[in-house]
Design an enzyme around this catalytic site. Structure first.
Site, PDB file in Angstrom:
ATOM      1  N   ASP A   1      -4.176   5.067  -2.440  1.00 39.74           N
ATOM      2  CA  ASP A   1      -2.879   4.403  -2.463  1.00 39.74           C
ATOM      3  C   ASP A   1      -2.409   4.115  -3.876  1.00 39.74           C
ATOM      4  O   ASP A   1      -1.220   4.220  -4.178  1.00 39.74           O
ATOM      5  CB  ASP A   1      -2.937   3.100  -1.651  1.00 39.74           C
ATOM      6  CG  ASP A   1      -2.725   3.378  -0.171  1.00 39.74           C
ATOM      7  OD1 ASP A   1      -1.813   4.160   0.139  1.00 39.74           O
ATOM      8  OD2 ASP A   1      -3.475   2.838   0.658  1.00 39.74           O
TER       9      ASP A   1
ATOM     10  N   GLU B   1      -4.561  -1.599  -4.913  1.00 40.89           N
ATOM     11  CA  GLU B   1      -3.931  -0.376  -4.398  1.00 40.89           C
ATOM     12  C   GLU B   1      -2.480  -0.238  -4.834  1.00 40.89           C
ATOM     13  O   GLU B   1      -1.875   0.807  -4.640  1.00 40.89           O
ATOM     14  CB  GLU B   1      -3.964  -0.376  -2.861  1.00 40.89           C
ATOM     15  CG  GLU B   1      -5.345  -0.473  -2.290  1.00 40.89           C
ATOM     16  CD  GLU B   1      -5.367  -0.227  -0.794  1.00 40.89           C
ATOM     17  OE1 GLU B   1      -5.649   0.901  -0.381  1.00 40.89           O
ATOM     18  OE2 GLU B   1      -5.091  -1.197  -0.046  1.00 40.89           O
TER      19      GLU B   1
ATOM     20  N   CYS C   1     -13.167   2.958  -4.100  1.00 41.52           N
ATOM     21  CA  CYS C   1     -13.473   3.499  -2.770  1.00 41.52           C
ATOM     22  C   CYS C   1     -12.446   4.529  -2.316  1.00 41.52           C
ATOM     23  O   CYS C   1     -12.424   4.918  -1.165  1.00 41.52           O
ATOM     24  CB  CYS C   1     -13.607   2.385  -1.747  1.00 41.52           C
ATOM     25  SG  CYS C   1     -12.103   1.454  -1.507  1.00 41.52           S
TER      26      CYS C   1
ATOM     27  N   HIS D   1      -5.934  11.484  14.330  1.00 37.27           N
ATOM     28  CA  HIS D   1      -7.226  11.355  15.012  1.00 37.27           C
ATOM     29  C   HIS D   1      -8.149  12.511  14.714  1.00 37.27           C
ATOM     30  O   HIS D   1      -9.341  12.339  14.485  1.00 37.27           O
ATOM     31  CB  HIS D   1      -7.003  11.353  16.536  1.00 37.27           C
ATOM     32  CG  HIS D   1      -6.567  10.038  17.017  1.00 37.27           C
ATOM     33  ND1 HIS D   1      -5.962   9.843  18.228  1.00 37.27           N
ATOM     34  CD2 HIS D   1      -6.639   8.836  16.431  1.00 37.27           C
ATOM     35  CE1 HIS D   1      -5.692   8.576  18.359  1.00 37.27           C
ATOM     36  NE2 HIS D   1      -6.082   7.949  17.292  1.00 37.27           N
TER      37      HIS D   1
HETATM   38  C1  PEP Z   1      -7.222   3.950  -0.709  1.00 32.42           C
HETATM   39  O1  PEP Z   1      -6.020   3.710  -0.565  1.00 32.42           O
HETATM   40  O2  PEP Z   1      -7.689   4.505  -1.719  1.00 32.42           O
HETATM   41  C2  PEP Z   1      -8.169   3.606   0.351  1.00 32.42           C
HETATM   42  C3  PEP Z   1      -9.451   3.711   0.149  1.00 32.42           C
HETATM   43  O3  PEP Z   1      -7.658   3.210   1.547  1.00 32.42           O
HETATM   44  P1  PEP Z   1      -7.021   4.200   2.645  1.00 32.42           P
HETATM   45  O4  PEP Z   1      -7.292   5.599   2.201  1.00 32.42           O
HETATM   46  O5  PEP Z   1      -7.668   3.850   3.925  1.00 32.42           O
HETATM   47  O6  PEP Z   1      -5.583   3.824   2.594  1.00 32.42           O
HETATM   48 MG    MG Z   2      -5.387   2.365   1.026  1.00 33.34          MG
END
Ligand code: PEP
Ligand code: MG
Length: 755
Positions: A628, A604, A675, A363
């Site tokens: 990921d 991912e 992203c 958090h």
């Molecule tokens: C990622 O895995 O790159 C992603 C953007 O998702 P998170 O970081 O929320 O797992």
């Molecule tokens: Mg992810």
């Protein structure tokens, strides 16, 4: 043997300092192995020598006085070879070197094993005997095991010493680096303020209650005082967070409620225990329950209960609130930072955060990202209780903390802080300017969000859309599943704030290290388990409610995009699309007028890379989650500081995977976005653009840097750079080649070392 080993380790771990620990080891090992000598030599990096630090059997006077160069004697030989040396007649070995001070001429046989910690030789553990004999296999493995235990103790002592700027020999050490994981991007230099638990529940003794009514009244006063504190802290944060996000504090208030912790403690008092003892029992019971759940998120709940318990105890002990003094440039350090602690520091003074426990999904890290405070999580090796008042550097981009910075390092980080500030100040100009390369290529830069508090910063910084709205964040700060109406209101907030810009909402991505208190998932391998789309397809009711809420929220705005996380097979996409269409027709039947939004798949996991061509046919866009993808391609836990050095988004395997995905999108004529954090790394962004990425989505903090860099480069140069680095076989080489080229173009000022 194992029992003996355990006993020694226990004794060593409870030693008050390193020298006591070493003396215990040499005495115990000598006794257990029945040898005449046991000694420890530690490597002193400053002088490059092995120093005799403890012995049982050699002359005590030699301790701290006898030392060997790193290539000298049998000790140096063991260190060089990094493996045990077992000799029947030590004196006959060409490397043997005689020290009159130690009196070791009497000893014929020698067994030395290296003390290794994270590949570094920290010293050598030696046993010797008068009698000529070869030590047997079990003796050798005992000593090897002992030395492995010793390595951790020494590393800890070394970290503690270096925090004070001292090496083994008392020489000054600088730039001590503690590897952790990134919590929120940005860098900060400041003075550490360590927040220690206000009161120690563990040291509360049992005591019978003397006056029942007085004790109950005492408890009520303490609970009320903590309630007031919570309200004050929540009010302090209210200028930075939206009311919905302050709901986090409601969890605390609810725990304090008469029907929750309050009533349990009262019951304890009524059964005869004094208030402090009753509080201790109730808190311990809850903490044990949460900690046993073995789930990182639930462990965090345990820390909330502990935090509250300590605050109540402080009032019961009439210590009240401790007034901390916060210097300008405060770096808040704690074993377990809680969101509440952020509210204790005046906003203008807080520049960085360091938590020994927790990960990027805690958090406090989520809040820190929304508030733009550089944060490092999981700094497990930092002797945090010793850093109060010291100058620290927090590198939230790489998850590193430095103590005793040298003038060069300090200058480097001051430059980074200044450049960051200048970029933000100069942003008013850049804000409106599109991200276009010198040769006219348009590169849309979007942001990643989770809290509504992210919105203002994102728009300030010229974001052109939201590439990833992490819907699990609003779920995580609640204590039950939000209803369809509640979700609709939250999503509407995001969609309206960015309208007419597009907002990409990811379907609930829980599991891994992101769990909900009210929906616990207990698994041995959570990152390979029930995560993301796997959970929501097994619970179509959750998926349908969420999708309906998203669709309804977009009525009249039509800027929604939906994205599916953790896809590893085409049939998951088929099922998800089926559910989305079902939700769409249900919503239309209810009379809501919305368009069917574009749907995308997140890439991912490696399986999705190899099926990118098939996947892209099924949807409107692909978005690569490099956080990921890097973790799964390299088999490196993204939250584990022990392997943080192996986590490298510029690894050739990651680059090859990205090229493959880009090619699948190009052939299908569909857009590809990235992203993960990689998109927000300016140098990596150059490569992603060159690969043909259509959108880069990143945290708001890094957006200005990426925009600045991409506006100063040609797409043709970026492509040439990509052609060059894609041939390289090692991540460090990729990074240094890329950085060198960008520096030579005069673009070095926004570069950070990517991992
Ligand atoms: C990622 O895995 O790159 C992603 C953007 O998702 P998170 O970081 O929320 O797992
Ligand atoms: Mg992810």
């Amino acid at each position: 043997m194992l029992t003996t080993l355990r006993r020694i380790v226990q004794e060593v771990n409870s030693a008050k300092d390193l020298s006591t620990a070493l003396n215990i080891i040499v005495a115990q090992v000598r006794e257990t192995m029945g040898t005449e000598v046991c000694s420890v030599y530690l490597f002193e990096p400053g002088s490059g020598r092995y120093v005799l630090m403890a012995t049982k059997g050699l002359n005590q006077d030699a301790v701290g006085r006898v030392s060997l160069a790193s290539n000298e004697g049998l000790v140096g030989h063991v260190g060089n070879r990094e493996e045990p040396v077992n000799l029947e007649d030590a004196a006959a070995h060409p490397k043997y070197r005689y020290f009159a001070e130690t009196g070791e001429e009497r000893f014929a046989s020698f067994l030395g094993v290296p003390i290794l910690h994270h590949r570094r030789v920290m010293g050598v553990l030696v046993v010797q005997q008068k009698e000529r004999r070869q030590f047997d296999e079990s003796e050798e493995s005992f000593l090897v095991t002992m030395s492995a235990q010793l390595a951790g103790v020494i590393a800890h002592a070394e970290a503690t010493g270096s925090i004070r700027g001292l090496g083994w020999g008392g020489e000054a050490v600088q730039d001590t680096r503690f590897v952790a994981v990134p919590g929120a991007p940005g860098v900060a230099i400041g003075q550490a303020v360590v927040v220690l638990p206000p009161a120690d529940l563990g040291s509360v003794p049992d005591k019978p209650v003397a006056d029942l009514d007085a004790e109950l009244a005492l408890l009520q006063r303490a609970l009320e005082a903590v309630r007031q504190d919570m309200q004050t802290l929540s009010r302090r944060l209210s200028s930075q967070l939206r009311p919905e996000e302050l709901a986090l504090f409601d969890v605390y208030q609810m725990m304090l409620d008469d029907s929750a912790l309050g009533s349990e403690i009262s019951a304890g008092i009524r059964s005869g225990q004094w208030a402090q003892g009753a509080l201790r029992d109730v808190v311990n019971a809850h903490v044990n329950r949460f900690e046993m759940m073995d789930d990182p998120y639930l462990r965090e709940r345990a820390s909330d209960v502990k935090d509250l318990g300590r605050r109540i105890l402080a009032y019961l002990q009439e210590a009240g609130k401790r007034e901390l003094v916060f210097p300008e440039n405060t770096i808040l350090v704690s074993e377990e930072l809680s969101p509440v602690m952020l509210g204790e520091v005046p906003k203008e003074k807080l520049v960085g955060l360091v938590s020994v426990l927790g990960s990027g999904s805690s958090h406090v890290a989520i809040l820190a990202r929304a508030m733009g405070i550089p944060t490092v999580m999981g700094a497990v090796d930092l002797p945090y209780t010793r850093v109060d008042g010291m100058e620290l550097i927090v590198d939230g981009n790489h998850g590193e903390v430095y103590s005793n910075p040298s003038p060069e390092l300090r200058r480097h980080y001051y430059d980074l802080v200044r450049e960051e500030r200048e970029l933000i100040q100069g942003l008013e100009k850049l804000n409106e300017a599109p991200c276009v390369t010198l040769d006219g290529h348009r590169m849309p830069l979007w942001v990643n969000t989770g809290l509504l508090a992210d919105v203002a910063r994102s728009l300030d910084r010229g974001a052109e859309g939201v590439g990833l709205y992490r819907t699990e964040v609003p779920f995580m700060i609640q204590d039950r599943f939000p209803s369809e109406k509640e979700q609709q209101a939250t999503y509407r907030g995001q969609l309206e704030a960015f309208h007419p810009l597009p907002v990409t909402m990811r379907s609930l991505d829980i599991g891994g290290d992101k769990a909900l208190t009210y929906f616990p998932i207990k698994e041995d391998n959570p990152f390979l388990g029930w995560r993301g789309i796997r959970v929501t397809l097994d619970h179509p009711e959750i998926f349908l409610v969420q999708t309906r809420a998203m669709l309804k929220a977009s009525e009249g705005l039509n800027n929604l995009r939906i994205m599916l996380p953790m896809i590893s097979s085409v049939y998951e996409v088929e099922e998800a699309l089926h559910l989305i269409h079902r939700a769409y027709s249900e919503v239309c039947d209810e009379g809501v007028k919305v368009h069917m939004p574009p749907v995308g798949v997140m890439i991912e996991v490696p399986a999705a890379v190899y099926q990118a061509r098939e996947l892209v046919q099924m949807v409107d866009f692909l978005s690569v989650g490099t956080n990921d993808l890097t973790q799964y391609l390299l088999a490196v836990d993204r939250n584990n500081p022990r392997v943080a050095d192996l986590y490298h988004s510029l690894h050739p395997a990651v680059l090859q995977a990205l090229v493959k995905i880009a090619s699948a999108c190009r052939i299908a004529g569909k857009p590809m976005s990235v992203c993960g954090e990689m998109a927000g790394d300016p140098a990596a962004a150059v490569l992603l653009m060159a690969m043909g990425c259509d959108v880069l989505s990143m945290n708001a903090t890094n957006l200005p840097k990426v925009k600045w860099l991409l506006r100063q480069i040609r797409l043709s140069d970026a492509k040439a750079l990509l052609d060059e680095v894609i041939e390289l076989d090692n991540p460090y080489l990729v990074q240094s080649t890329l950085h060198l080229a960008l520096r030579n173009m005069g673009l070095g000022k926004v570069l950070t070392q990517t991992r």
